[in-house]
Design an enzyme around this catalytic site. Structure first.
Site, mmCIF file in Angstrom:
data_model
loop_
_atom_site.group_PDB
_atom_site.id
_atom_site.type_symbol
_atom_site.label_atom_id
_atom_site.label_comp_id
_atom_site.label_asym_id
_atom_site.label_seq_id
_atom_site.Cartn_x
_atom_site.Cartn_y
_atom_site.Cartn_z
ATOM 1 N N SER A 91 0.862 -1.180 0.000
ATOM 2 C CA SER A 91 0.000 0.000 0.000
ATOM 3 C C SER A 91 0.900 1.231 0.000
ATOM 4 C CB SER A 91 -0.944 -0.017 1.199
ATOM 5 O OG SER A 91 -0.224 -0.204 2.400
ATOM 6 N N GLU A 109 1.220 5.545 0.680
ATOM 7 C CA GLU A 109 0.636 6.696 1.385
ATOM 8 C C GLU A 109 1.048 8.015 0.718
ATOM 9 O OE1 GLU A 109 0.861 6.543 5.705
ATOM 10 O OE2 GLU A 109 1.442 8.660 5.724
ATOM 11 N N ASP A 114 -1.407 14.616 16.165
ATOM 12 C CA ASP A 114 -0.602 15.442 17.078
ATOM 13 C C ASP A 114 -0.969 16.891 16.868
ATOM 14 O OD1 ASP A 114 1.138 13.458 18.225
ATOM 15 O OD2 ASP A 114 2.056 13.298 16.236
ATOM 16 N N PHE A 140 12.685 14.880 11.216
ATOM 17 C CA PHE A 140 11.365 14.263 11.339
ATOM 18 C C PHE A 140 11.436 13.029 12.260
ATOM 19 C CE2 PHE A 140 7.770 11.767 9.506
ATOM 20 C CZ PHE A 140 6.778 12.636 9.925
ATOM 21 N N HIS A 172 3.904 -1.002 3.670
ATOM 22 C CA HIS A 172 3.176 0.251 3.431
ATOM 23 C C HIS A 172 4.235 1.336 3.215
ATOM 24 C CE1 HIS A 172 -0.060 3.272 3.996
ATOM 25 N NE2 HIS A 172 0.839 3.967 4.670
HETATM 26 P P1 FAD Z 1 -2.739 6.636 20.145
HETATM 27 O O1 FAD Z 1 -2.878 5.211 19.781
HETATM 28 O O2 FAD Z 1 -3.878 7.328 20.809
HETATM 29 O O3 FAD Z 1 -1.428 6.743 21.055
HETATM 30 C C1 FAD Z 1 -0.867 8.009 21.407
HETATM 31 C C2 FAD Z 1 -0.107 7.912 22.715
HETATM 32 O O4 FAD Z 1 -1.031 7.774 23.808
HETATM 33 C C3 FAD Z 1 0.815 6.708 22.835
HETATM 34 O O5 FAD Z 1 1.917 7.088 23.625
HETATM 35 C C4 FAD Z 1 -0.019 5.666 23.566
HETATM 36 O O6 FAD Z 1 0.778 4.731 24.271
HETATM 37 C C5 FAD Z 1 -0.858 6.541 24.484
HETATM 38 N N1 FAD Z 1 -2.212 6.004 24.698
HETATM 39 C C6 FAD Z 1 -3.028 5.482 23.749
HETATM 40 N N2 FAD Z 1 -4.237 5.134 24.277
HETATM 41 C C7 FAD Z 1 -4.175 5.454 25.582
HETATM 42 C C8 FAD Z 1 -5.111 5.352 26.631
HETATM 43 N N3 FAD Z 1 -6.325 4.865 26.413
HETATM 44 N N4 FAD Z 1 -4.711 5.784 27.860
HETATM 45 C C9 FAD Z 1 -3.462 6.287 28.072
HETATM 46 N N5 FAD Z 1 -2.536 6.415 27.099
HETATM 47 C C10 FAD Z 1 -2.885 6.015 25.860
HETATM 48 N N6 FAD Z 1 -0.792 12.023 12.140
HETATM 49 C C11 FAD Z 1 -1.630 12.911 11.559
HETATM 50 O O7 FAD Z 1 -1.864 13.979 12.121
HETATM 51 N N7 FAD Z 1 -2.218 12.653 10.334
HETATM 52 C C12 FAD Z 1 -2.014 11.496 9.680
HETATM 53 O O8 FAD Z 1 -2.551 11.305 8.593
HETATM 54 C C13 FAD Z 1 -1.150 10.525 10.285
HETATM 55 N N8 FAD Z 1 -0.941 9.326 9.684
HETATM 56 C C14 FAD Z 1 -0.197 8.373 10.325
HETATM 57 C C15 FAD Z 1 -0.074 7.104 9.752
HETATM 58 C C16 FAD Z 1 0.667 6.111 10.378
HETATM 59 C C17 FAD Z 1 0.752 4.745 9.751
HETATM 60 C C18 FAD Z 1 1.335 6.389 11.609
HETATM 61 C C19 FAD Z 1 2.176 5.341 12.269
HETATM 62 C C20 FAD Z 1 1.238 7.650 12.178
HETATM 63 C C21 FAD Z 1 0.458 8.644 11.561
HETATM 64 N N9 FAD Z 1 0.281 9.907 12.125
HETATM 65 C C22 FAD Z 1 -0.550 10.835 11.527
HETATM 66 C C23 FAD Z 1 0.980 10.261 13.369
HETATM 67 C C24 FAD Z 1 0.146 9.958 14.610
HETATM 68 O O9 FAD Z 1 -0.991 10.783 14.647
HETATM 69 C C25 FAD Z 1 1.042 10.233 15.828
HETATM 70 O O10 FAD Z 1 2.047 9.245 15.886
HETATM 71 C C26 FAD Z 1 0.335 10.395 17.143
HETATM 72 O O11 FAD Z 1 1.284 10.890 18.092
HETATM 73 C C27 FAD Z 1 -0.236 9.115 17.740
HETATM 74 O O12 FAD Z 1 -1.302 8.653 17.036
HETATM 75 P P2 FAD Z 1 -1.936 7.226 17.391
HETATM 76 O O13 FAD Z 1 -3.120 7.085 16.557
HETATM 77 O O14 FAD Z 1 -0.905 6.193 17.367
HETATM 78 O O15 FAD Z 1 -2.366 7.535 18.920
#
Ligand code: FAD
Length: 281
Positions: A14, A16, A107, A214, A264
């Site tokens: 895939s 991106e 973020d 980055f 990916h």
């Molecule tokens: P989460 O899974 O919510 O985790 C974030 C942090 O909080 C982690 O440290 C985790 O351990 C902690 N955490 C999670 N759940 C809980 C809970 N219930 N209680 C306490 N702590 C918790 N960013 C963008 O803005 N736009 C994008 O399009 C984008 N695409 C991405 C695509 C991929 C494949 C990846 C790997 C990252 C992408 N990101 C994107 C970056 C991503 O948004 C950041 O890495 C962000 O900091 C974490 O997102 P997450 O969904 O992993 O968050």
């Protein structure tokens, strides 16, 4: 008795992209996507600016892809969003026949406070399942080298599991250059009973200053030997690219041979670096 041959499941690829901001960017992305579509991708995904900053651009880019007959997977980040907002976006994607979502927290720029209704991605996955049932195939993010805000690998893994338990179907990892980090992560997931496919995210190396900046931000480690070697090439772009191609092709080979279900690619809206890696595999 006829011999039975066990064939390994096909590996999926895939790609991106980020949504282009100009017409020129859109035209160029169209060419890039035409080239990459020859690789028979499982889907093309399109990033989403945290807080909804690219909401319309992401939507438009995704619709163009979907209309070309390639499955499109919009990223959707929930930080600073309301449930009503996210629901509107989900409905719009359903109307376009989009069947996949990459569900993320996102973020916010430092200093900005979130006034949203979601704190973490597991809450977004929960919400998507609540309002759309099994309609979407949901991909979430995984961090073999541990998310930078996580206090420990174990806590991060437990949080990853929350997303899987909330109904994620698959995961894509943050990029990394150390294959062992992925294999250790897969072992740890196996011990927790996590069975969804976890696809390594691959960042081709074409330059280094921006990559280093980055990577420091997102917690992706550039091993010292790789950092030093890249820095040693200075402005010699051709050598950086040739070396980067060798390193990343080797990483991809190790990952696929070691059982990764696919790859990916973070294409940065370019086809050549990804195509060169695929040609090497
Ligand atoms: P989460 O899974 O919510 O985790 C974030 C942090 O909080 C982690 O440290 C985790 O351990 C902690 N955490 C999670 N759940 C809980 C809970 N219930 N209680 C306490 N702590 C918790 N960013 C963008 O803005 N736009 C994008 O399009 C984008 N695409 C991405 C695509 C991929 C494949 C990846 C790997 C990252 C992408 N990101 C994107 C970056 C991503 O948004 C950041 O890495 C962000 O900091 C974490 O997102 P997450 O969904 O992993 O968050």
């Amino acid at each position: 008795m006829p011999m039975t041959h066990q064939t390994a499941p096909a590996k999926s690829f895939s790609f991106e992209f980020y949504p282009p901001k100009t017409e020129e960017g859109a035209t160029s992305l169209g060419r890039v996507q035409a080239t990459l579509s020859e690789q028979n991708p499982e889907f093309f995904s399109v990033t989403f600016g945290a807080g909804g900053s690219t909401r319309d651009l992401t939507f438009d880019t995704v619709v163009v892809i979907q209309n070309k007959g390639i499955p499109a997977a919009p990223h959707l980040s929930c930080v600073a969003s309301t449930k009503a907002n996210i629901h509107t976006i989900l409905r719009a994607y359903q109307e376009q026949g989009i069947k996949r979502i990459v569900a993320l927290r996102g973020d916010l720029p430092s200093g900005m406070m979130s006034a949203g209704e979601f704190r973490y991605a597991n809450e977004l996955v929960n919400f998507i399942r609540d309002v759309t049932g099994d309609y979407f195939q949901i991909h979430v993010a995984a961090y073999p080298e541990v998310h930078p805000q996580s206090p420990s690998a174990a806590a991060d893994l437990a949080n990853f599991k929350r997303k899987v338990d909330a109904g994620a179907n698959a995961a894509i990892t943050q990029y990394f250059y150390n294959a062992d980090a992925y294999f250790h992560f897969m072992d740890a997931c196996g011990k927790l009973g996590i069975k969804i496919p976890i696809v390594p995210g691959i960042m081709p190396i074409t330059q280094y200053a921006q990559l280093f900046r980055f990577s420091d931000m997102c917690g992706a480690e550039i091993p010292r030997w790789l950092r030093k070697k890249l820095e040693g090439y200075g402005d010699d772009k051709a050598s950086i690219q040739a070396f980067g191609l060798d390193v990343v092709s080797d990483l991809c080979r190790r990952l696929l041979d070691g059982g990764a279900p696919g790859l990916h690619f973070y294409t940065m809206n370019q086809s050549a670096p990804t195509m060169a890696i695929l040609a090497n595999l």
